[in-house]
Design a protein around this motif. Structure first.
Motif, PDB file in Angstrom:
ATOM      1  N   GLU A  73      82.491 -30.486  22.756  1.00 28.53           N
ATOM      2  CA  GLU A  73      81.637 -29.328  22.970  1.00 28.53           C
ATOM      3  C   GLU A  73      80.544 -29.219  21.920  1.00 28.53           C
ATOM      4  O   GLU A  73      79.604 -28.457  22.098  1.00 28.53           O
ATOM      5  CB  GLU A  73      82.471 -28.047  22.951  1.00 28.53           C
ATOM      6  N   LEU A  74      80.644 -29.951  20.826  1.00 27.74           N
ATOM      7  CA  LEU A  74      79.679 -29.858  19.742  1.00 27.74           C
ATOM      8  C   LEU A  74      78.700 -31.017  19.779  1.00 27.74           C
ATOM      9  O   LEU A  74      79.057 -32.125  20.144  1.00 27.74           O
ATOM     10  CB  LEU A  74      80.397 -29.873  18.389  1.00 27.74           C
ATOM     11  N   ARG A  75      77.476 -30.743  19.366  1.00 26.00           N
ATOM     12  CA  ARG A  75      76.484 -31.797  19.205  1.00 26.00           C
ATOM     13  C   ARG A  75      76.056 -31.782  17.751  1.00 26.00           C
ATOM     14  O   ARG A  75      75.490 -30.809  17.274  1.00 26.00           O
ATOM     15  CB  ARG A  75      75.288 -31.560  20.118  1.00 26.00           C
ATOM     16  N   LEU A  76      76.364 -32.858  17.026  1.00 25.07           N
ATOM     17  CA  LEU A  76      76.027 -32.975  15.612  1.00 25.07           C
ATOM     18  C   LEU A  76      75.110 -34.164  15.420  1.00 25.07           C
ATOM     19  O   LEU A  76      75.273 -35.193  16.063  1.00 25.07           O
ATOM     20  CB  LEU A  76      77.296 -33.175  14.770  1.00 25.07           C
ATOM     21  N   ASP A  77      74.154 -34.022  14.496  1.00 19.72           N
ATOM     22  CA  ASP A  77      73.331 -35.175  14.179  1.00 19.72           C
ATOM     23  C   ASP A  77      73.973 -35.957  13.040  1.00 19.72           C
ATOM     24  O   ASP A  77      75.096 -35.659  12.610  1.00 19.72           O
ATOM     25  CB  ASP A  77      71.892 -34.758  13.855  1.00 19.72           C
ATOM     26  N   ASP A  78      73.281 -36.975  12.531  1.00 19.82           N
ATOM     27  CA  ASP A  78      73.883 -37.854  11.527  1.00 19.82           C
ATOM     28  C   ASP A  78      74.070 -37.190  10.173  1.00 19.82           C
ATOM     29  O   ASP A  78      74.794 -37.704   9.337  1.00 19.82           O
ATOM     30  CB  ASP A  78      73.055 -39.133  11.378  1.00 19.82           C
ATOM     31  N   LYS A  79      73.466 -36.013   9.935  1.00 17.69           N
ATOM     32  CA  LYS A  79      73.653 -35.295   8.670  1.00 17.69           C
ATOM     33  C   LYS A  79      74.562 -34.088   8.846  1.00 17.69           C
ATOM     34  O   LYS A  79      74.532 -33.168   8.043  1.00 17.69           O
ATOM     35  CB  LYS A  79      72.304 -34.853   8.126  1.00 17.69           C
ATOM     36  N   LEU A  80      75.356 -34.066   9.910  1.00 20.80           N
ATOM     37  CA  LEU A  80      76.296 -33.001  10.237  1.00 20.80           C
ATOM     38  C   LEU A  80      75.608 -31.659  10.459  1.00 20.80           C
ATOM     39  O   LEU A  80      76.138 -30.611  10.125  1.00 20.80           O
ATOM     40  CB  LEU A  80      77.379 -32.858   9.155  1.00 20.80           C
ATOM     41  N   ASN A  81      74.414 -31.671  11.024  1.00 19.31           N
ATOM     42  CA  ASN A  81      73.740 -30.447  11.418  1.00 19.31           C
ATOM     43  C   ASN A  81      74.097 -30.140  12.859  1.00 19.31           C
ATOM     44  O   ASN A  81      74.080 -31.024  13.714  1.00 19.31           O
ATOM     45  CB  ASN A  81      72.220 -30.579  11.280  1.00 19.31           C
ATOM     46  N   PHE A  82      74.410 -28.902  13.133  1.00 22.16           N
ATOM     47  CA  PHE A  82      74.768 -28.456  14.468  1.00 22.16           C
ATOM     48  C   PHE A  82      73.496 -28.348  15.304  1.00 22.16           C
ATOM     49  O   PHE A  82      72.536 -27.704  14.915  1.00 22.16           O
ATOM     50  CB  PHE A  82      75.480 -27.106  14.389  1.00 22.16           C
ATOM     51  N   VAL A  83      73.473 -29.007  16.452  1.00 18.41           N
ATOM     52  CA  VAL A  83      72.298 -29.020  17.319  1.00 18.41           C
ATOM     53  C   VAL A  83      72.610 -28.172  18.546  1.00 18.41           C
ATOM     54  O   VAL A  83      73.612 -28.386  19.218  1.00 18.41           O
ATOM     55  CB  VAL A  83      71.947 -30.466  17.755  1.00 18.41           C
ATOM     56  N   GLU A  84      71.739 -27.216  18.815  1.00 22.24           N
ATOM     57  CA  GLU A  84      71.935 -26.362  19.978  1.00 22.24           C
ATOM     58  C   GLU A  84      70.657 -26.332  20.797  1.00 22.24           C
ATOM     59  O   GLU A  84      69.562 -26.263  20.248  1.00 22.24           O
ATOM     60  CB  GLU A  84      72.278 -24.937  19.542  1.00 22.24           C
ATOM     61  N   GLU A  85      70.816 -26.402  22.101  1.00 21.28           N
ATOM     62  CA  GLU A  85      69.689 -26.303  23.002  1.00 21.28           C
ATOM     63  C   GLU A  85      69.968 -25.185  23.998  1.00 21.28           C
ATOM     64  O   GLU A  85      71.103 -25.004  24.442  1.00 21.28           O
ATOM     65  CB  GLU A  85      69.484 -27.617  23.741  1.00 21.28           C
ATOM     66  N   PRO A  86      68.947 -24.412  24.363  1.00 19.01           N
ATOM     67  CA  PRO A  86      69.165 -23.333  25.327  1.00 19.01           C
ATOM     68  C   PRO A  86      69.511 -23.878  26.703  1.00 19.01           C
ATOM     69  O   PRO A  86      68.985 -24.909  27.122  1.00 19.01           O
ATOM     70  CB  PRO A  86      67.824 -22.587  25.344  1.00 19.01           C
ATOM     71  N   VAL A  87      70.403 -23.169  27.408  1.00 21.73           N
ATOM     72  CA  VAL A  87      70.834 -23.595  28.735  1.00 21.73           C
ATOM     73  C   VAL A  87      69.804 -23.166  29.777  1.00 21.73           C
ATOM     74  O   VAL A  87      69.324 -23.967  30.562  1.00 21.73           O
ATOM     75  CB  VAL A  87      72.227 -23.015  29.066  1.00 21.73           C
ATOM     76  N   ASP A  88      69.481 -21.870  29.800  1.00 25.52           N
ATOM     77  CA  ASP A  88      68.442 -21.388  30.701  1.00 25.52           C
ATOM     78  C   ASP A  88      67.848 -20.100  30.153  1.00 25.52           C
ATOM     79  O   ASP A  88      68.395 -19.473  29.252  1.00 25.52           O
ATOM     80  CB  ASP A  88      68.971 -21.196  32.128  1.00 25.52           C
ATOM     81  N   ILE A  89      66.716 -19.689  30.716  1.00 26.32           N
ATOM     82  CA  ILE A  89      66.019 -18.483  30.285  1.00 26.32           C
ATOM     83  C   ILE A  89      66.377 -17.368  31.251  1.00 26.32           C
ATOM     84  O   ILE A  89      66.161 -17.475  32.458  1.00 26.32           O
ATOM     85  CB  ILE A  89      64.498 -18.731  30.249  1.00 26.32           C
ATOM     86  N   LYS A  90      66.944 -16.281  30.704  1.00 22.51           N
ATOM     87  CA  LYS A  90      67.399 -15.163  31.524  1.00 22.51           C
ATOM     88  C   LYS A  90      66.273 -14.174  31.832  1.00 22.51           C
ATOM     89  O   LYS A  90      66.137 -13.708  32.951  1.00 22.51           O
ATOM     90  CB  LYS A  90      68.534 -14.410  30.816  1.00 22.51           C
TER      91      LYS A  90
END
Length: 108
Positions: A73-90
């Motif tokens: 469920e998590l998306r991490l880059d190579d420096k252990l930063n949490f990456v989040e992208e919006p799913v949709d615009i309400k």
């Protein structure tokens, strides 16, 4: 548990995400290296990250299986930063101030 950076990949409205996970894991400790470092057994999703960490990046885990966040469920880059992208615009609206307009977007 291993500390990850709480900064998002997408910072919206100038705020950091306070509901983002701060720690992931738990991971098994393979060995103690020196006085202040430990080598962890990391899963294959984190194979591009070095497995030795300073104690300031670790937190003792009181084993509660309901609190474990799956790595899928998590998306991490190579420096252990949490990456989040919006799913949709309400919803969208524009707030009108005296001399400026502020777009307000509700994102899921």
């Amino acid at each position: 548990m291993l500390k990850i950076s709480p900064h998002k990949g997408v910072i919206r409205f100038g705020k950091r995400g306070k509901l983002n996970p701060w720690y992931i894991g738990p991971f098994k400790i393979l060995e103690r290296i020196g006085r202040v470092a430990y080598k962890l057994e990391l899963p294959e999703e984190l194979s591009n990250i070095h497995s030795t960490f300073h104690v300031s990046n670790l937190k003792k885990c009181l084993s509660d299986e309901s609190l474990v966040i799956p790595m899928k469920e998590l998306r991490l880059d190579d420096k252990l930063n949490f990456v989040e992208e919006p799913v949709d615009i309400k919803d969208r609206e524009v707030k009108q101030l005296k001399q400026s307009r502020i777009p307000i977007i509700k994102v899921r």
